[in-house]
Enzyme design. Structure first.
Site, short mmCIF file in Angstrom:
data_model
loop_
_atom_site.label_atom_id
_atom_site.label_comp_id
_atom_site.label_asym_id
_atom_site.label_seq_id
_atom_site.Cartn_x
_atom_site.Cartn_y
_atom_site.Cartn_z
N LYS A 293 0.83 -1.21 0.00
CA LYS A 293 0.00 0.00 0.00
C LYS A 293 0.86 1.26 0.00
O LYS A 293 0.35 2.35 -0.27
CB LYS A 293 -0.96 0.01 1.19
CG LYS A 293 -0.34 0.18 2.55
CD LYS A 293 -1.42 0.29 3.61
CE LYS A 293 -0.83 0.52 4.99
NZ LYS A 293 -1.89 0.69 6.01
N ASP A 294 2.18 1.12 0.29
CA ASP A 294 3.09 2.26 0.26
C ASP A 294 3.79 2.43 -1.08
O ASP A 294 4.46 3.45 -1.29
CB ASP A 294 4.16 2.12 1.34
CG ASP A 294 3.61 2.23 2.75
OD1 ASP A 294 2.49 2.75 2.91
OD2 ASP A 294 4.29 1.77 3.69
N ARG B 7 -7.82 8.21 2.24
CA ARG B 7 -8.84 7.22 1.86
C ARG B 7 -9.80 6.97 3.00
O ARG B 7 -11.03 6.98 2.82
CB ARG B 7 -8.15 5.91 1.44
CG ARG B 7 -9.09 4.71 1.31
CD ARG B 7 -8.31 3.42 1.20
NE ARG B 7 -7.52 3.13 2.37
CZ ARG B 7 -7.95 2.48 3.45
NH1 ARG B 7 -9.20 2.05 3.51
NH2 ARG B 7 -7.15 2.25 4.47
N ARG B 8 -9.24 6.72 4.19
CA ARG B 8 -10.10 6.47 5.35
C ARG B 8 -10.90 7.72 5.71
O ARG B 8 -12.09 7.65 6.02
CB ARG B 8 -9.26 6.03 6.55
CG ARG B 8 -8.65 4.64 6.39
CD ARG B 8 -7.66 4.37 7.51
NE ARG B 8 -7.05 3.04 7.40
CZ ARG B 8 -5.85 2.73 7.85
NH1 ARG B 8 -5.10 3.67 8.45
NH2 ARG B 8 -5.36 1.51 7.73
N ARG C 279 -0.24 10.39 12.97
CA ARG C 279 0.94 9.76 12.39
C ARG C 279 1.78 9.12 13.48
O ARG C 279 1.51 9.26 14.67
CB ARG C 279 1.76 10.79 11.61
CG ARG C 279 1.05 11.30 10.34
CD ARG C 279 2.03 11.98 9.42
NE ARG C 279 3.12 11.07 9.08
CZ ARG C 279 4.35 11.48 8.81
NH1 ARG C 279 4.65 12.76 8.86
NH2 ARG C 279 5.29 10.60 8.51
N THR D 176 2.99 4.38 18.96
CA THR D 176 2.73 5.80 19.18
C THR D 176 1.25 6.11 19.01
O THR D 176 0.65 6.85 19.82
CB THR D 176 3.55 6.65 18.19
OG1 THR D 176 4.94 6.42 18.42
CG2 THR D 176 3.25 8.13 18.34
N ARG D 177 0.64 5.55 18.01
CA ARG D 177 -0.78 5.80 17.76
C ARG D 177 -1.65 5.22 18.87
O ARG D 177 -2.61 5.85 19.32
CB ARG D 177 -1.18 5.24 16.39
CG ARG D 177 -0.41 5.88 15.25
CD ARG D 177 -0.91 5.41 13.90
NE ARG D 177 0.04 5.76 12.84
CZ ARG D 177 -0.25 5.82 11.55
NH1 ARG D 177 -1.47 5.55 11.14
NH2 ARG D 177 0.66 6.13 10.66
N CYS E 92 -0.37 7.24 -3.88
CA CYS E 92 -0.59 6.55 -2.61
C CYS E 92 -1.38 7.39 -1.62
O CYS E 92 -1.93 6.86 -0.65
CB CYS E 92 0.76 6.17 -1.98
SG CYS E 92 1.65 4.87 -2.83
#
Length: 312
Positions: free
Chosen positions: A83-84, A133-134, A151, A156-157, A244
């Site tokens: 996806k990257d 996209r989300r 990010r 971290t998230r 992307c």
């Protein structure tokens, strides 16, 4: 000639390291006597976390740093999250991506400490994600929410969710499961609510083109069904001129009769409008299916939505 040591370029995040380790483990199991070495590469996208990814060059930054290691002969292969990998650009001269590994879950995960389902989020709830996209899809179906950029690596998230900075966040199921954090998932996101990213859940292996020592070693890791689906998904993006970081979703599946079913969706950045469609056909030319679906989305107004995303 057969390589006895394979140097694997990878980003330094825990998830990227784990993904590279999984490839190393499979190579060592397939080829007894092979030694593998992870070569950690810290990209600009990993260093700069105080600005949206689009503002510093996009997800292609992650890929370029690993490709530079291949071109400089610091590594023999690079492991990418598909996806990257930009669908709108070719690999640099001398490199190619011949292997796409069998896909894990392509879906997104909803994580919250207070709510069991995204549809239960109240007016004004703050939902965290770094993905256009989300954002576009969730704002469309959950217009009362405030979607904020998020990010950093997975830990971290999760820490920011636990600190109360967000009422909920959205991450990829595959990433959490690869890290052994599947228990953090509150609920998988229904693809009707949030269709997956192009290539999500699949890993790609890039190497120098014509490397007679490396190519035979990695070839057995290729999965034909995953490759067909991912190539079809990426063709949707190319047909639309996307990147992307465009709010484009596409998900291919091989049905029981062997046919390839492809769904795709493009959204306005503010969620005000979505354009979607589906197509199904034989697998002999997956890219043709993707291009055809992309053209249908264009006819329904996808270009206008993508222009809105660029100017947002």
């Amino acid at each position: 000639m057969t390589a006895t040591r394979v140097r694997i370029a990878t980003r330094t995040s825990p998830l990227a390291q784990r993904q590279a380790e999984s490839v190393a483990e499979r190579l060592e199991a397939l080829h007894p006597g092979i030694e593998t070495e992870l070569v950690g590469i810290r990209s600009e996208g990993d260093r700069v976390l105080d600005r949206p990814l689009a503002a510093i060059g996009g997800k292609g930054l992650f890929v370029k740093a690993l490709e530079d290691a291949l071109l400089d002969d610091r590594a023999d292969i690079a492991v990418h999250s598909m996806k990257d990998v930009p669908a709108d650009t070719e690999a640099p001269a001398g490199l190619h991506l011949p292997v796409i590994v069998a896909r894990e879950s392509p879906y997104d995960a909803f994580l919250s400490q207070r709510y069991d389902d995204p549809r239960a989020l109240p007016e004004g709830a703050v939902l965290g994600t770094s993905s256009p996209r989300r954002m576009s899809q969730l704002l469309h179906y959950l217009p009362g929410c405030a979607v904020r950029d998020l990010r950093g690596n997975v830990n971290t998230r999760l820490a920011r969710l636990e600190a109360g900075d967000y009422d909920a966040i959205v991450l990829a199921v595959a990433g959490l499961e690869r890290l052994g954090m599947g228990e953090c998932i509150t609920a998988p996101l229904d693809p009707a609510l949030c269709l997956p990213a192009i290539g999500q859940g699949a890993l790609g292996i890039e190497c120098r083109a014509g490397d007679a020592a490396i190519e035979p070693l990695i070839a057995p890791l290729s999965d034909a069904a995953t490759s067909d689906c991912v190539h079809a998904e990426r063709a949707v993006s190319r047909a639309l001129g996307g990147s992307c970081l465009s709010p484009i979703a596409a998900h291919g599946q091989i049905k029981g009769d062997g046919r390839l079913h492809l769904a795709a969706r493009v959204g306005a950045p503010d969620g005000s409008r979505l354009v979607g469609g589906e197509i199904e056909g034989v697998r002999d030319d997956p890219e043709a299916l993707g291009f055809e679906l992309g053209r249908r989305l264009q006819a329904d107004g996808a270009d206008e939505l993508l222009r809105m995303a660029v100017s947002a």
